[in-house]
Write a protein that holds these residues in place. Structure first.
Motif, PDB file in Angstrom:
ATOM      1  N   LYS A  60     -20.900 -10.225   2.405  1.00  0.00           N
ATOM      2  CA  LYS A  60     -20.067 -11.172   3.162  1.00  0.00           C
ATOM      3  C   LYS A  60     -18.905 -11.650   2.293  1.00  0.00           C
ATOM      4  O   LYS A  60     -19.096 -12.362   1.300  1.00  0.00           O
ATOM      5  N   VAL A  61     -17.696 -11.286   2.716  1.00  0.00           N
ATOM      6  CA  VAL A  61     -16.482 -11.507   1.929  1.00  0.00           C
ATOM      7  C   VAL A  61     -15.704 -12.716   2.452  1.00  0.00           C
ATOM      8  O   VAL A  61     -15.573 -12.904   3.667  1.00  0.00           O
ATOM      9  N   CYS A  62     -15.186 -13.515   1.533  1.00  0.00           N
ATOM     10  CA  CYS A  62     -14.252 -14.601   1.860  1.00  0.00           C
ATOM     11  C   CYS A  62     -12.840 -14.005   1.764  1.00  0.00           C
ATOM     12  O   CYS A  62     -12.469 -13.502   0.704  1.00  0.00           O
ATOM     13  N   ALA A  63     -12.074 -14.068   2.841  1.00  0.00           N
ATOM     14  CA  ALA A  63     -10.771 -13.393   2.822  1.00  0.00           C
ATOM     15  C   ALA A  63      -9.733 -14.144   3.642  1.00  0.00           C
ATOM     16  O   ALA A  63     -10.062 -14.962   4.506  1.00  0.00           O
ATOM     17  N   ASP A  64      -8.476 -13.827   3.352  1.00  0.00           N
ATOM     18  CA  ASP A  64      -7.348 -14.376   4.109  1.00  0.00           C
ATOM     19  C   ASP A  64      -7.144 -13.531   5.366  1.00  0.00           C
ATOM     20  O   ASP A  64      -7.156 -12.300   5.304  1.00  0.00           O
ATOM     21  N   PRO A  65      -6.932 -14.165   6.533  1.00  0.00           N
ATOM     22  CA  PRO A  65      -6.825 -13.411   7.782  1.00  0.00           C
ATOM     23  C   PRO A  65      -5.469 -12.742   8.007  1.00  0.00           C
ATOM     24  O   PRO A  65      -5.330 -11.922   8.923  1.00  0.00           O
ATOM     25  N   ASP A  66      -4.467 -13.071   7.193  1.00  0.00           N
ATOM     26  CA  ASP A  66      -3.121 -12.536   7.436  1.00  0.00           C
ATOM     27  C   ASP A  66      -2.372 -12.440   6.116  1.00  0.00           C
ATOM     28  O   ASP A  66      -1.400 -13.155   5.887  1.00  0.00           O
ATOM     29  N   ASN A  67      -2.836 -11.553   5.236  1.00  0.00           N
ATOM     30  CA  ASN A  67      -2.255 -11.502   3.907  1.00  0.00           C
ATOM     31  C   ASN A  67      -2.190 -10.070   3.378  1.00  0.00           C
ATOM     32  O   ASN A  67      -2.673  -9.768   2.289  1.00  0.00           O
ATOM     33  N   LEU A  68      -1.596  -9.174   4.162  1.00  0.00           N
ATOM     34  CA  LEU A  68      -1.395  -7.815   3.670  1.00  0.00           C
ATOM     35  C   LEU A  68      -0.464  -7.844   2.460  1.00  0.00           C
ATOM     36  O   LEU A  68       0.419  -8.684   2.386  1.00  0.00           O
ATOM     37  N   PRO A  69      -0.688  -6.973   1.479  1.00  0.00           N
ATOM     38  CA  PRO A  69      -1.548  -5.793   1.541  1.00  0.00           C
ATOM     39  C   PRO A  69      -3.009  -6.029   1.195  1.00  0.00           C
ATOM     40  O   PRO A  69      -3.781  -5.084   1.126  1.00  0.00           O
ATOM     41  N   TYR A  70      -3.411  -7.284   0.980  1.00  0.00           N
ATOM     42  CA  TYR A  70      -4.784  -7.560   0.543  1.00  0.00           C
ATOM     43  C   TYR A  70      -5.788  -7.489   1.688  1.00  0.00           C
ATOM     44  O   TYR A  70      -6.749  -6.725   1.638  1.00  0.00           O
ATOM     45  N   SER A  71      -5.584  -8.320   2.717  1.00  0.00           N
ATOM     46  CA  SER A  71      -6.562  -8.394   3.799  1.00  0.00           C
ATOM     47  C   SER A  71      -5.913  -8.945   5.056  1.00  0.00           C
ATOM     48  O   SER A  71      -4.884  -9.624   5.009  1.00  0.00           O
ATOM     49  N   ASN A  72      -6.525  -8.644   6.177  1.00  0.00           N
ATOM     50  CA  ASN A  72      -6.213  -9.319   7.444  1.00  0.00           C
ATOM     51  C   ASN A  72      -7.408  -9.155   8.383  1.00  0.00           C
ATOM     52  O   ASN A  72      -8.375  -8.461   8.047  1.00  0.00           O
ATOM     53  N   VAL A  73      -7.342  -9.799   9.543  1.00  0.00           N
ATOM     54  CA  VAL A  73      -8.490  -9.763  10.457  1.00  0.00           C
ATOM     55  C   VAL A  73      -8.716  -8.372  11.045  1.00  0.00           C
ATOM     56  O   VAL A  73      -9.792  -8.087  11.571  1.00  0.00           O
ATOM     57  N   LYS A  74      -7.702  -7.510  10.955  1.00  0.00           N
ATOM     58  CA  LYS A  74      -7.866  -6.134  11.431  1.00  0.00           C
ATOM     59  C   LYS A  74      -8.470  -5.230  10.350  1.00  0.00           C
ATOM     60  O   LYS A  74      -8.633  -4.032  10.576  1.00  0.00           O
ATOM     61  N   LYS A  75      -8.748  -5.817   9.176  1.00  0.00           N
ATOM     62  CA  LYS A  75      -9.340  -5.084   8.046  1.00  0.00           C
ATOM     63  C   LYS A  75      -8.458  -3.926   7.597  1.00  0.00           C
ATOM     64  O   LYS A  75      -8.938  -2.825   7.291  1.00  0.00           O
ATOM     65  N   GLU A  76      -7.146  -4.193   7.513  1.00  0.00           N
ATOM     66  CA  GLU A  76      -6.181  -3.157   7.155  1.00  0.00           C
ATOM     67  C   GLU A  76      -5.745  -3.211   5.693  1.00  0.00           C
ATOM     68  O   GLU A  76      -4.967  -2.367   5.256  1.00  0.00           O
ATOM     69  N   GLY A  77      -6.203  -4.210   4.924  1.00  0.00           N
ATOM     70  CA  GLY A  77      -5.743  -4.372   3.553  1.00  0.00           C
ATOM     71  C   GLY A  77      -6.475  -3.479   2.563  1.00  0.00           C
ATOM     72  O   GLY A  77      -7.555  -2.969   2.830  1.00  0.00           O
ATOM     73  N   PHE A  78      -5.881  -3.315   1.375  1.00  0.00           N
ATOM     74  CA  PHE A  78      -6.541  -2.477   0.371  1.00  0.00           C
ATOM     75  C   PHE A  78      -7.790  -3.160  -0.183  1.00  0.00           C
ATOM     76  O   PHE A  78      -8.763  -2.475  -0.540  1.00  0.00           O
ATOM     77  N   GLU A  79      -7.809  -4.493  -0.244  1.00  0.00           N
ATOM     78  CA  GLU A  79      -9.029  -5.175  -0.661  1.00  0.00           C
ATOM     79  C   GLU A  79     -10.115  -5.020   0.408  1.00  0.00           C
ATOM     80  O   GLU A  79     -11.309  -4.961   0.084  1.00  0.00           O
ATOM     81  N   ASP A  80      -9.705  -4.959   1.669  1.00  0.00           N
ATOM     82  CA  ASP A  80     -10.666  -4.683   2.746  1.00  0.00           C
ATOM     83  C   ASP A  80     -11.320  -3.323   2.532  1.00  0.00           C
ATOM     84  O   ASP A  80     -12.537  -3.165   2.708  1.00  0.00           O
ATOM     85  N   LYS A  81     -10.509  -2.335   2.159  1.00  0.00           N
ATOM     86  CA  LYS A  81     -11.037  -0.983   1.971  1.00  0.00           C
ATOM     87  C   LYS A  81     -11.958  -0.908   0.747  1.00  0.00           C
ATOM     88  O   LYS A  81     -12.960  -0.191   0.768  1.00  0.00           O
ATOM     89  N   ILE A  82     -11.606  -1.639  -0.305  1.00  0.00           N
ATOM     90  CA  ILE A  82     -12.477  -1.666  -1.488  1.00  0.00           C
ATOM     91  C   ILE A  82     -13.795  -2.363  -1.155  1.00  0.00           C
ATOM     92  O   ILE A  82     -14.876  -1.907  -1.550  1.00  0.00           O
ATOM     93  N   ALA A  83     -13.724  -3.466  -0.400  1.00  0.00           N
ATOM     94  CA  ALA A  83     -14.940  -4.165   0.029  1.00  0.00           C
ATOM     95  C   ALA A  83     -15.804  -3.250   0.894  1.00  0.00           C
ATOM     96  O   ALA A  83     -17.040  -3.220   0.753  1.00  0.00           O
ATOM     97  N   GLU A  84     -15.166  -2.503   1.782  1.00  0.00           N
ATOM     98  CA  GLU A  84     -15.892  -1.556   2.640  1.00  0.00           C
ATOM     99  C   GLU A  84     -16.593  -0.487   1.794  1.00  0.00           C
ATOM    100  O   GLU A  84     -17.745  -0.124   2.057  1.00  0.00           O
ATOM    101  N   LEU A  85     -15.900  -0.011   0.771  1.00  0.00           N
ATOM    102  CA  LEU A  85     -16.460   0.995  -0.136  1.00  0.00           C
ATOM    103  C   LEU A  85     -17.705   0.460  -0.848  1.00  0.00           C
ATOM    104  O   LEU A  85     -18.746   1.133  -0.913  1.00  0.00           O
TER     105      LEU A  85
END
Length: 336
Positions: A60-85
């Motif tokens: 369970k990740v604490c993240a910003d909902p609108d802060n590309l390139p890190y994260s957003n609610v659509k899970k499009e950020g590179f930190e989202d991808k690292i978390a997914e990995l």
């Protein structure tokens, strides 16, 4: 004939207006909307109130909902991808708690037990237990390719040829000021206006409102890659040895609560196993990165800087005291 010309002119005007409206609507559709962002329950998480009990059943990740390139609610950020990995590697479902990453972020997320993991934090952040760094990044110079600038360091003459966009109070303002370049700079707010997209400085560079941008590498590199206007991105040289407040490069780690030693051990093992895949994600997103420097710590360098300053002051006082002693012995006061 005149009526036909007027009619054609009106049709052309309406067509252009329609195209602009379509483009604006497409941009608006692409941006994260307030309605997409989950709200935090104000009665949950405070000491003495209802609190989530942390478990090992989810990532369970604490993240910003609108802060590309890190994260957003659509899970499009590179930190989202690292978390997914990492979550996939550990065999856990990936879930999120969202809050804007600004004052109160940790208090309302990690420390309220609403989530357990924060991606992308400096390893000497004393509010969390942190992993070994999984990448290292710094600031970059950026300009439009058609500007034909050649900027490699703070002494490059081309830095004086245009308006420089810079985040106010960021580390890069230190060398900028030391090289008398502040006069042709345009400051931007460090805490982004949420009415603006995270790409706001790169957008201004593309439009020609500024000629050079100096910004944090992951942001600059990502949006330069996304830009329809060709950009040049060059690493800013390190400056911490000249002034620790101008430190340009930072190791980046994962953070958890201080007491979560077991959780961090699992995350660290996963980071170690997936380092090559993490580097590929960074490269795919256009994130500039350099080799991690083990043991790099801004606190350590700051203490060294303070010790140098103290020694310099002590040396100065010692010289003053010696001069006073000589004058006393000679019966003088040190004046002519």
């Amino acid at each position: 004939m005149l009526k036909q010309v007027k009619k054609l002119g009106l049709i052309a005007c309406l067509t252009i207006t329609a195209n602009l409206m379509t483009a604006d609507l497409a941009l608006a559709e692409d941006r994260v909307k307030d309605a997409d962002i989950p709200t935090l329950n104000p009665d949950e998480g405070r000491i003495g109130e209802l609190r989530r009990v942390p478990t090992f059943d989810e990532f369970k990740v604490c993240a910003d909902p609108d802060n590309l390139p890190y994260s957003n609610v659509k899970k499009e950020g590179f930190e989202d991808k690292i978390a997914e990995l990492l979550a996939k590697d550990l065999g856990k479902p990936l879930t999120y708690t969202y809050a804007y990453n600004r004052q109160g972020f940790l208090r309302n997320t990690l420390n309220a037990n609403r989530c357990d993991i924060v991606m992308g934090v400096p390893p000497d952040n004393d509010a969390m237990r942190t992993s070994k760094p999984y990448y290292r990044a710094g600031h970059v110079f950026m300009w439009r390719k058609d500007s034909n600038y050649n900027i490699k360091d703070w002494d490059s003459p081309d830095l004086r040829k245009g308006v420089i966009g810079i985040i106010g109070q960021s580390p890069a303002t230190i060398p900028l000021n030391d090289h008398n370049l502040m006069g042709n700079s345009r400051p931007y707010r460090m805490q982004r206006d949420l009415n603006l997209p995270p790409s706001f400085m790169t957008d201004d560079l593309a439009k020609g409102d500024i000629d050079i941008a100096i910004q944090w590498g992951p942001i600059g590199g990502y949006y330069a890659k996304q830009s329809k206007v060709p950009m040049v991105v060059v690493p800013v040289p390190e400056y911490e040895n000249e002034n620790v407040k101008g430190k340009e490069y930072w190791n980046i780690s994962v953070g958890v609560r201080k007491k979560d030693k077991e959780r961090m051990a699992l995350i660290q093992e996963s980071l170690d196993r997936n380092q090559a895949a993490i580097m590929k994600i960074l490269d795919d997103y256009g994130i500039p990165h350099v080799a991690v420097i083990e043991g790099d710590s801004v606190q350590k360098v700051y203490r060294q800087d303070m010790e140098k300053a103290k020694k310099s002051r002590d040396d100065g006082l010692s010289k003053v005291n010696k001069t006073s002693d000589v004058n006393s012995k000679n019966g003088g006061d040190g004046t002519d």
